[in-house]
Write an enzyme that holds these catalytic residues in place. Structure first.
Site, PDB file in Angstrom:
ATOM      1  NE  ARG A  91     -45.695 -10.274  -9.863  1.00 53.09           N
ATOM      2  CZ  ARG A  91     -46.976 -10.356  -9.566  1.00 53.09           C
ATOM      3  NH1 ARG A  91     -47.886 -10.188 -10.523  1.00 53.09           N
ATOM      4  NH2 ARG A  91     -47.376 -10.600  -8.325  1.00 53.09           N
ATOM      5  NE  ARG A 135     -44.350  -6.501  -8.919  1.00 51.03           N
ATOM      6  CZ  ARG A 135     -44.536  -5.411  -8.184  1.00 51.03           C
ATOM      7  NH1 ARG A 135     -44.962  -4.290  -8.773  1.00 51.03           N
ATOM      8  NH2 ARG A 135     -44.286  -5.401  -6.885  1.00 51.03           N
ATOM      9  CG  ASP A 184     -40.581  -9.434  -3.084  1.00 46.93           C
ATOM     10  OD1 ASP A 184     -41.628 -10.081  -3.297  1.00 46.93           O
ATOM     11  OD2 ASP A 184     -40.583  -8.225  -2.794  1.00 46.93           O
ATOM     12  NE  ARG A 215     -38.548  -8.906  -6.361  1.00 49.82           N
ATOM     13  CZ  ARG A 215     -38.359  -7.673  -5.864  1.00 49.82           C
ATOM     14  NH1 ARG A 215     -37.172  -7.345  -5.368  1.00 49.82           N
ATOM     15  NH2 ARG A 215     -39.344  -6.791  -5.847  1.00 49.82           N
ATOM     16  CG  HIS A 216     -41.320 -10.897 -10.505  1.00 49.24           C
ATOM     17  ND1 HIS A 216     -41.180  -9.530 -10.591  1.00 49.24           N
ATOM     18  CD2 HIS A 216     -42.037 -11.129  -9.385  1.00 49.24           C
ATOM     19  CE1 HIS A 216     -41.796  -8.952  -9.572  1.00 49.24           C
ATOM     20  NE2 HIS A 216     -42.321  -9.901  -8.815  1.00 49.24           N
ATOM     21  CD  GLU A 219     -49.478 -14.356  -0.455  1.00 51.55           C
ATOM     22  OE1 GLU A 219     -48.849 -13.326  -0.165  1.00 51.55           O
ATOM     23  OE2 GLU A 219     -49.741 -14.704  -1.624  1.00 51.55           O
TER      24      GLU A 219
END
Length: 466
Positions: free
Chosen positions: A120, A47, A315, A43-44, A226
């Site tokens: 990100r 941010r 995530d 996961r990044h 999504e």
């Protein structure tokens, strides 16, 4: 107010214990197994909030939010530092295990970094690579222009039919008693957030509401998109997200003058858990949403020429991969997020004992004290490392799963995706787990009303005067 030194020390000690139990292998283990490959699904890192300017989260408080070090939705300066530190730790680990030499410069296809094209995620991969391979100018593979979503990392429905949609909706309705019950359980935390924000005196109170509502929640299940939630709970989700990110970035557990405990911060993260859990963690949805990444990770684990693979997404990717493969993510320690903390990594370690390939699966993340303190990571001061278990499979006495068993699990998830018929749909793409939006009536104090009262009412999130 910063985390106490006692809390920081406790987190470091617990991190060390977790590492020794999971990744600091004993001499006996090393004599028996050789590390062949590592695949990291990340996961990044930290941010800024996803929108700025007149963003909804800014309108719910009269107080000033933290001044971010990066534009909206991009990796913060702190996030870059933290990811570099994580890369340095992984470098020390793989060198100690003999997978790569120190200051290694990749040859051929032995190392690959592949990130979603969002800033990100790309920047997270770049900072990690700087710490991981400081002598190599690693190219980060990404397929699209800046801030476009790569379909591989987009948790979208690529197949749909009426029966399948209903199966997804039924699983959503069954999760934690259904959306209404799960959201209802968050009411004490939503009330806490309203107090912390001083929502009654916010710009939103002038036109919208002083209250987080969720009676109008609807969930959209549609091919090519999504899973999405509409209604009042989306505001609570975005505000909780911004509050927690501000806590990490500002090095403070105080929010708008309110000193909060770790349990209170964890509860605020719980508001986000409902949103992500409903949309991305039902098995029926996840085998569709995660199929591109499930396929890619399976391919990587079956390669013989790769030594290290780093994928960077979101995530929602970690959540849907886990649900598709029926992984049981551990409940985190020293973190606010319950299962997939900011910057967390799902790590697949491929080991060989001379005849069989095995896999260890861990969740690796930085503790809150390490995020706020920008702690230098090392074998002596490691990040948190927690084992991931696999439903229906039993690891051996060394905590390893047979690669063939793990491969079968990947194959099962992919077969479930293949079995979904892609057909024209006739039913509406919106589920209505809660009452209709028009039925949600509140006064300005956030009290639910049975009917309109004289004066100002909030109906479906809009101010109405009777």
């Amino acid at each position: 107010m910063k985390l106490s030194k006692l809390w920081m020390l406790a987190a470091i000690l617990l991190c060390g214990t977790a590492l020794q139990a999971q990744t600091k292998r004993s001499d006996d283990f090393r004599a028996k197994y050789t590390l062949k490959e590592v695949v990291v699904m990340s996961r990044h890192n930290i941010r800024s909030p996803l929108s700025s300017g007149g963003a909804a989260y800014q309108r719910v408080t009269p107080h000033q939010w933290f001044k971010w070090s990066s534009p909206s939705s991009q990796l913060s300066l702190r996030g870059g530092v933290l990811e570099t530190e994580m890369g340095q730790f992984f470098r020390q680990w793989v060198v100690s295990e003999g997978l790569l030499p120190d200051n290694y410069r990749p040859e051929g296809d032995e190392v690959l970094f592949y990130a979603n094209s969002r800033q990100r995620t790309f920047a997270t991969a770049k900072y990690f690579s700087a710490g991981f391979l400081p002598f190599a100018n690693v190219e980060i593979t990404h397929k699209l222009t800046e801030d476009k979503m790569d379909p591989v990392f987009t948790p979208q429905f690529t197949k749909m039919n009426d029966t399948y949609r209903q199966q997804v909706i039924d699983e959503i309705q069954a999760k934690n008693g259904g959306p209404q019950a799960w959201m209802e359980a968050q009411k004490p935390t939503l009330a806490l957030m309203e107090t912390i924000l001083d929502m009654a005196h916010s710009p939103a109170a002038q036109n919208d509401t002083t209250h987080f509502w969720f009676d109008d929640t609807q969930i959209k299940i549609e091919k090519g998109d999504e899973p999405r939630m509409t209604g009042g709970y989306t505001l609570a989700n975005s505000v909780a997200d911004a509050m927690v990110l501000q806590c990490y970035e500002s090095e403070s557990t105080t929010a708008f003058g309110h000193e909060l405990t770790a349990d209170q911060w964890r509860a605020i993260c719980g508001v986000k858990e409902v949103y992500d859990g409903l949309l991305f963690t039902t098995h029926a949805a996840a085998v569709n949403l995660a199929n591109p990444l499930v396929s890619r990770i399976r391919e990587e684990l079956n390669r013989s020429d790769r030594k290290f693979m780093f994928l960077c997404g979101h995530d929602s990717n970690l959540a849907s991969i886990g649900a598709a493969l029926r992984f049981n993510y551990p409940e985190t320690e020293n973190a606010f997020e319950l299962h997939t903390p900011i910057g967390s990594k799902l790590v697949f370690e491929k080991w060989n004992d001379g005849s069989e390939d095995y896999v260890a699966i861990n969740l690796v993340y930085q503790a809150v004290s390490q995020l706020q303190g920008r702690t230098l990571l090392s074998p002596a001061v490691p990040p948190m490392v927690k084992p991931v278990t696999v439903e229906g499979l039993t690891p051996n006495s060394d905590g390893l799963y047979l690669l063939s068993d793990i491969d079968d699990r990947f194959a099962q998830a992919m077969a479930e995706y293949d079995a979904i018929d892609d057909a024209a749909t006739s039913v509406k793409a919106i589920s209505r787990p809660n009452a209709a939006k028009s039925a949600a009536i509140y006064n300005l104090q956030g009290q639910r009303l049975d009917s309109l009262q004289r004066g100002v009412n909030i109906v479906g999130g809009k101010k109405t005067i009777k």
